[in-house]
Scaffold this active site. Structure first.
Site, PDB file in Angstrom:
ATOM      1  CB  THR A 176      -0.901   0.029   1.259  1.00 20.99           C
ATOM      2  OG1 THR A 176      -1.498   1.306   1.387  1.00 20.99           O
ATOM      3  CG2 THR A 176      -0.112  -0.261   2.534  1.00 20.99           C
ATOM      4  CG  ASP A 177      -0.782   5.105  -1.418  1.00 21.47           C
ATOM      5  OD1 ASP A 177      -1.484   4.668  -0.479  1.00 21.47           O
ATOM      6  OD2 ASP A 177      -1.200   5.960  -2.224  1.00 21.47           O
ATOM      7  CD  GLU A 178      -3.568   3.499   4.235  1.00 16.77           C
ATOM      8  OE1 GLU A 178      -3.483   3.568   5.470  1.00 16.77           O
ATOM      9  OE2 GLU A 178      -4.557   3.054   3.645  1.00 16.77           O
ATOM     10  CE1 TYR A 181      -3.266  -2.769   5.565  1.00 11.16           C
ATOM     11  CE2 TYR A 181      -3.341  -0.403   5.096  1.00 11.16           C
ATOM     12  CZ  TYR A 181      -3.303  -1.714   4.653  1.00 11.16           C
ATOM     13  OH  TYR A 181      -3.291  -1.989   3.308  1.00 11.16           O
ATOM     14  CE  LYS A 185       0.202  -4.598   2.858  1.00 10.25           C
ATOM     15  NZ  LYS A 185      -0.148  -5.948   2.333  1.00 10.25           N
TER      16      LYS A 185
END
Ligand code: NAD
Length: 258
Positions: free
Chosen positions: A131-133, A156, A160
């Site tokens: 994810t780009d998070e 989260y 990741k």
């Protein structure tokens, strides 16, 4: 020609990816390993469940014994890794579940692929969907690039980010042939109702207030899920090893891959 272990194929993105690969590559064999948590739904795959190149296994990616058995049985040449705990709000109430699946589960998959492929890494692919998070939050302007420093802000995104680091570590340490893409928020069919877009649509239909964070000024990038899985297909077949790539939506609805 590939025999693929696809994890989390009963989830939102995983089901679209499974469908694309099963239909587009009848010569490939796709084994979908999914624990069927609250987020997994085999209804998402009804239309392809009887295809001869598709096989479903209910199981947990943290179960090393199961992974070793599956690798021995199917002799996978590739892993498409989508399985994850994926909802930020749930990670705030239960961070350990995210560390277990996203970090330990990814490590178990990497370890099993390494054990199985050592001595013959040619034409193997371990593709990690991220994810780009992991890059944190943007201000009012700007965008992330693949050089942006990791700055995860929630359990989260931290889980990741940890899994991304572990994937790269297996490339640098063991030369495991890894590919990573970091995508922005996806939307589209089979989206779980707790996520923002389906939740808002549901609330509008039910005449309920919309759950907008803060003052409603946050900006999010949205990627149509079927575009995303087409991009994964391209990166899987032509992307460079260990060169992360951000997959995001664009104003024109195109995805840029370079
Ligand atoms: N949905 C998005 O907008 C988005 C954005 C960026 C990145 N991602 C990433 O893409 C991947 C897929 O996301 P999604 O939205 O499809 O997730 P999802 O929550 O819809 O699906 C996850 C799937 O993984 C399965 N699963 C969970 N834990 C498991 C375990 N321990 N063992 C085996 N299976 C397990 C679930 O049953 C489910 O089918 C994730 O890695 C996520 O971090 C998603």
């Amino acid at each position: 020609m590939h025999t693929i272990l696809l994890t989390g194929g009963a989830g939102f993105i995983g089901s679209h990816l499974t469908r694309l690969f099963v239909r587009k590559y009848p010569q490939y064999k796709i084994v979908n390993l999914d624990k069927l948590t609250y987020a997994g739904n085999l209804e998402n795959l009804r239309d392809i469940e009887n295809e001869p190149n598709y096989h479903f296994v209910k199981g947990d990616i943290t179960n090393l014994e199961l992974l070793r058995k599956l690798f021995a049985e199917h002799r996978f040449t590739a892993v498409l890794h989508c399985a994850a705990e994926s909802h930020v709000d749930r990670s705030i109430t239960d961070p350990l579940a995210f560390i277990t699946t996203n970090v330990l589960g990814t490590a178990a998959l990497l370890q099993t692929a390494k054990e199985s492929w050592t001595g013959n890494m040619e034409n193997k692919v371990f593709y990690h969907i991220s994810t780009d998070e992991v890059y944190g939050s943007l201000g009012e302007t700007g965008f992330f690039t693949e050089e942006t420093a990791y700055d995860p802000r929630s359990p989260y995104s931290a889980s990741k980010a940890s899994s991304d680091h572990m994937v790269r570590a297996f490339y640098h340490t063991y030369k495991l042939p890894v590919k990573i893409s970091n995508c922005s928020n996806n939307y589209g069919p089979y989206h779980f109702p707790e996520k923002l877009i389906p939740l808002c649509i549901h609330n509008i239909i039910s005449n309920k207030p919309l759950p907008i964070y803060g003052k409603g000024e946050n900006v999010r990038d949205w990627l149509y899920v079927e575009d995303h899985v087409k991009a994964i297909d391209v990166v899987f077949h032509t992307g460079k090893l260990a060169k992360p790539i951000i997959l995001a939506g664009t104003m024109s609805g195109q995805i840029l891959i370079w």
